[in-house]
Design a protein around this motif. Structure first.
Motif, mmCIF file in Angstrom:
data_model
loop_
_atom_site.group_PDB
_atom_site.id
_atom_site.type_symbol
_atom_site.label_atom_id
_atom_site.label_comp_id
_atom_site.label_asym_id
_atom_site.label_seq_id
_atom_site.Cartn_x
_atom_site.Cartn_y
_atom_site.Cartn_z
ATOM 1 N N PHE A 308 1.493 -7.071 -2.064
ATOM 2 C CA PHE A 308 0.670 -6.336 -0.749
ATOM 3 C C PHE A 308 -0.245 -5.110 -1.433
ATOM 4 C CE2 PHE A 308 4.684 -8.212 0.731
ATOM 5 C CZ PHE A 308 4.341 -9.022 1.458
ATOM 6 N N PRO A 309 -1.446 -5.766 -1.932
ATOM 7 C CA PRO A 309 -2.119 -4.807 -2.768
ATOM 8 C C PRO A 309 -3.194 -3.851 -1.792
ATOM 9 C CG PRO A 309 -3.061 -6.906 -2.869
ATOM 10 C CD PRO A 309 -1.905 -6.852 -2.152
ATOM 11 N N PRO A 310 -3.761 -2.896 -2.325
ATOM 12 C CA PRO A 310 -4.864 -2.318 -1.505
ATOM 13 C C PRO A 310 -6.062 -3.238 -1.154
ATOM 14 C CG PRO A 310 -4.249 -0.890 -3.222
ATOM 15 C CD PRO A 310 -3.520 -2.044 -3.422
ATOM 16 N N ARG A 311 -6.450 -2.941 0.158
ATOM 17 C CA ARG A 311 -7.193 -4.023 0.570
ATOM 18 C C ARG A 311 -7.952 -3.557 2.041
ATOM 19 N NH1 ARG A 311 -2.079 -5.107 1.714
ATOM 20 N NH2 ARG A 311 -1.448 -5.887 3.609
ATOM 21 N N TRP A 312 -8.856 -4.251 2.584
ATOM 22 C CA TRP A 312 -9.627 -3.898 3.479
ATOM 23 C C TRP A 312 -9.051 -4.532 4.480
ATOM 24 C CZ3 TRP A 312 -13.111 -0.136 4.546
ATOM 25 C CH2 TRP A 312 -13.606 0.574 3.676
ATOM 26 N N SER A 313 -8.710 -3.991 5.785
ATOM 27 C CA SER A 313 -8.290 -4.636 7.051
ATOM 28 C C SER A 313 -9.729 -4.400 8.149
ATOM 29 C CB SER A 313 -7.251 -3.907 7.540
ATOM 30 O OG SER A 313 -6.479 -4.439 8.865
ATOM 31 N N VAL A 314 -9.979 -5.508 8.532
ATOM 32 C CA VAL A 314 -10.881 -5.406 9.436
ATOM 33 C C VAL A 314 -10.891 -6.487 10.804
ATOM 34 C CG1 VAL A 314 -12.687 -5.317 7.518
ATOM 35 C CG2 VAL A 314 -12.050 -7.520 8.200
ATOM 36 N N GLY A 334 10.413 -4.983 -2.763
ATOM 37 C CA GLY A 334 10.681 -3.829 -3.617
ATOM 38 C C GLY A 334 9.370 -3.306 -3.713
ATOM 39 N N LEU A 335 9.331 -1.717 -4.165
ATOM 40 C CA LEU A 335 8.148 -0.796 -4.000
ATOM 41 C C LEU A 335 8.028 -0.142 -5.350
ATOM 42 C CD1 LEU A 335 5.872 0.427 -2.087
ATOM 43 C CD2 LEU A 335 7.696 2.147 -1.421
ATOM 44 N N ILE A 336 6.871 -0.240 -5.865
ATOM 45 C CA ILE A 336 6.429 0.054 -7.114
ATOM 46 C C ILE A 336 6.301 1.569 -7.269
ATOM 47 C CG2 ILE A 336 5.132 -0.173 -8.995
ATOM 48 C CD1 ILE A 336 5.135 -3.118 -8.522
ATOM 49 N N TYR A 337 5.208 1.774 -6.150
ATOM 50 C CA TYR A 337 4.924 3.130 -5.935
ATOM 51 C C TYR A 337 4.090 3.313 -4.547
ATOM 52 C CZ TYR A 337 0.398 1.572 -7.423
ATOM 53 O OH TYR A 337 -1.039 0.875 -7.589
ATOM 54 N N GLY A 338 4.072 4.847 -3.944
ATOM 55 C CA GLY A 338 3.543 4.660 -2.634
ATOM 56 C C GLY A 338 4.494 4.402 -1.494
ATOM 57 N N LYS A 339 3.654 4.250 -0.186
ATOM 58 C CA LYS A 339 4.657 4.000 0.872
ATOM 59 C C LYS A 339 4.149 2.490 1.462
ATOM 60 C CE LYS A 339 5.254 8.872 2.594
ATOM 61 N NZ LYS A 339 5.007 9.763 3.506
ATOM 62 N N TYR A 340 5.042 1.823 1.759
ATOM 63 C CA TYR A 340 4.642 0.600 2.351
ATOM 64 C C TYR A 340 4.295 0.647 3.949
ATOM 65 C CZ TYR A 340 5.611 -4.334 4.331
ATOM 66 O OH TYR A 340 5.674 -5.673 4.664
ATOM 67 N N GLU A 341 3.131 -0.026 4.222
ATOM 68 C CA GLU A 341 2.432 0.283 5.328
ATOM 69 C C GLU A 341 3.222 -0.257 6.689
ATOM 70 O OE1 GLU A 341 -0.277 -3.400 6.254
ATOM 71 O OE2 GLU A 341 0.202 -3.661 4.273
ATOM 72 N N MET A 386 2.026 0.053 -3.912
ATOM 73 C CA MET A 386 1.956 -1.318 -4.394
ATOM 74 C C MET A 386 3.316 -2.013 -3.993
ATOM 75 S SD MET A 386 0.529 -4.152 -5.440
ATOM 76 C CE MET A 386 -0.767 -3.965 -6.324
ATOM 77 N N SER A 387 3.524 -2.685 -3.171
ATOM 78 C CA SER A 387 4.737 -3.266 -2.757
ATOM 79 C C SER A 387 4.797 -5.032 -3.086
ATOM 80 C CB SER A 387 5.275 -3.186 -1.409
ATOM 81 O OG SER A 387 4.280 -3.712 -0.328
ATOM 82 N N PHE A 388 6.129 -5.428 -3.168
ATOM 83 C CA PHE A 388 5.984 -6.835 -3.562
ATOM 84 C C PHE A 388 6.997 -7.491 -3.044
ATOM 85 C CE2 PHE A 388 8.758 -4.801 -6.693
ATOM 86 C CZ PHE A 388 9.807 -5.956 -6.702
#
Length: 433
Positions: A308-314, A334-341, A386-388
């Motif tokens: 679930f990478p950085p991306r645009w939501s429209v 799993g979560l590699i870094y950051g915060k899951y949306e 980045m989560s997966f």
């Protein structure tokens, strides 16, 4: 080198001409090398599925003492040791080891299903290590490892060459390939093992020729050898879910040249070309599949690796976060870094969650309220994160270690405050949330 499942050739520049011309197994190899084939599929597999690599090495890999069973630590494929649990599960970040342990010693099985003896199933691990594998390597007779670093860099030496794999990258070490992992300090990550087949790129269908993970972005090692004799080099073999060890008097990384399509490879997740809706509704997460291991049933995977990478939501008129869901697949995240949306609190880097087959899951209260009332303008989501997901058609069981380690007993509470808005006398009740 770049590519995926193609035919590659590579030779160490110290041995020009080490690759034989015109045949795979000459009577005498250049430089006094031995020819050895590593087969990842049956000899008779269809040409487009056949995987094998020829290695030209200083000594054949058969030179070692007999294998003896050794302590397997927290590695297990006993899926009946814990009573079944259909509840949503979440783990806080797994602790780094207090004592010194290498990659093999740091393998801990979280969950899985199936059996490597029958070549059907998967296992999911975390690795928790803080020292290099010194004069020691591992090869897996049971399946392929898809490795997802979360903390710390992996410097991996394989028979085909060396790879440096950092967080936000992945690598795949296929069945039978010998490899050693060098780390510096606390290192943590996740592993998906498939017993059944090999990982491949998903079909693109109506997406067309381009998109998702592009073949040219997968990198394979360049041939590199070491001619090094040691008093005792340890070979560790994962076989039938157990560990066995043998010794030899030289480094196994003595391949001066190789050619074939059965190779280790790495991929940078930032190269993923995300596809999404530009009108309305939330597309299914299958659009974020990087690699898949298909089952014998068309369209059904033994395992998918999804990000679930950085991306645009429209999307217009749409609840944009992941929808509430019950699924015929098992979902390990799993979560590699950051915060899951969908769960910005509680789900942390180095932790995990498991939503089993038909167990409901979805956004927590905070996410639901925020997304339901947000102004639907174009916005960049998942920035700095980045989560997966490891998704499988198999119903996975949790191991005793995972059942008693870092489990969040309050996970279910994130959904309890979700309240009723229904009003049969007011069609516009939802608009007043």
């Amino acid at each position: 080198m770049s590519g995926f499942n193609n035919e590659f050739t590579s030779e160490d520049p110290r041995c020009p001409g080490a690759l034989p011309e015109g045949q795979n197994n000459p009577q005498k190899c250049e430089y006094g090398l031995y020819a050895e084939q590593l087969s990842g599929t049956a000899f008779t597999a269809m040409r487009h599925e056949n995987r094998r690599t020829w290695l030209y090495r200083i000594r054949p890999s058969v030179i070692h003492t007999p294998f003896q069973k050794v302590d397997k630590g927290l590695l297990t494929h006993d899926w009946d040791a814990v009573e079944p649990n259909p509840n949503q599960l979440r783990w806080h970040p797994f602790d780094f080891p207090e004592k010194k342990q290498d990659f093999v010693q740091g393998l801990a099985t979280v969950c899985g299903a199936g059996d490597p003896k029958s070549r059907n199933g998967i296992a999911i691990y975390v690795y928790l290590c803080n020292k290099p594998m010194e004069d020691k390597c591992l090869y897996n007779s049971d399946g392929d490892f898809l490795i997802v670093p979360q903390e710390g860099t992996l410097n991996i030496t394989t028979e085909m060459g060396r790879m440096m794999v950092e967080p936000n990258e992945i690598c795949v070490i296929q069945r039978g390939m010998r490899f050693s992992v060098d780390v510096k300090g606390n290192t943590r990550g996740y592993i998906l093992e498939v017993f059944s087949d090999h990982f491949q790129l998903p079909t693109l269908g109506p997406i067309g020729a381009n998109g998702l993970a592009n073949p040219r972005d997968f990198l394979t090692p360049v041939a590199w050898y070491e001619d090094r004799e040691v008093n005792e080099y340890t070979l560790v073999n994962k076989y039938h879910g157990h560990l066995f060890a043998a010794t030899q008097g030289h480094s196994p990384f003595d391949v001066a040249a190789w050619h074939g399509n059965y190779v280790p490879y790495k991929y940078n997740l930032s190269n993923f070309m995300a596809v999404n809706s530009v009108t309305f509704d939330h597309a299914d997460p299958s659009i974020f599949t990087v690699l898949t291991c298909p089952s014998l049933k068309p369209g059904v995977a033994i395992a998918d690796f999804v990000i679930f990478p950085p991306r645009w939501s429209v999307q217009e008129k749409t609840f944009r976060p992941p929808y509430y869901h019950r699924n015929c697949m098992s979902e390990f995240m799993g979560l590699i870094y950051g915060k899951y949306e969908a769960k910005e609190e509680g789900f942390r880097p180095g932790g995990a969650s498991l939503h089993s087959i038909m167990t409901p899951h979805g956004p927590d209260l905070e996410c639901f309220e925020k997304a339901s009332n947000a102004s639907l303008k174009a916005e960049k989501i998942a920035e700095g994160t980045m989560s997966f997901m490891f998704e499988s058609s198999l119903s996975m069981a949790v191991t005793p270690w995972a059942n008693n380690t870092k489990v969040d007993p309050n996970y279910f509470k994130c959904w309890q405050p979700l309240r009723k808005y229904f009003n049969s006398n007011n069609k516009d009740a939802a608009k007043k949330k």
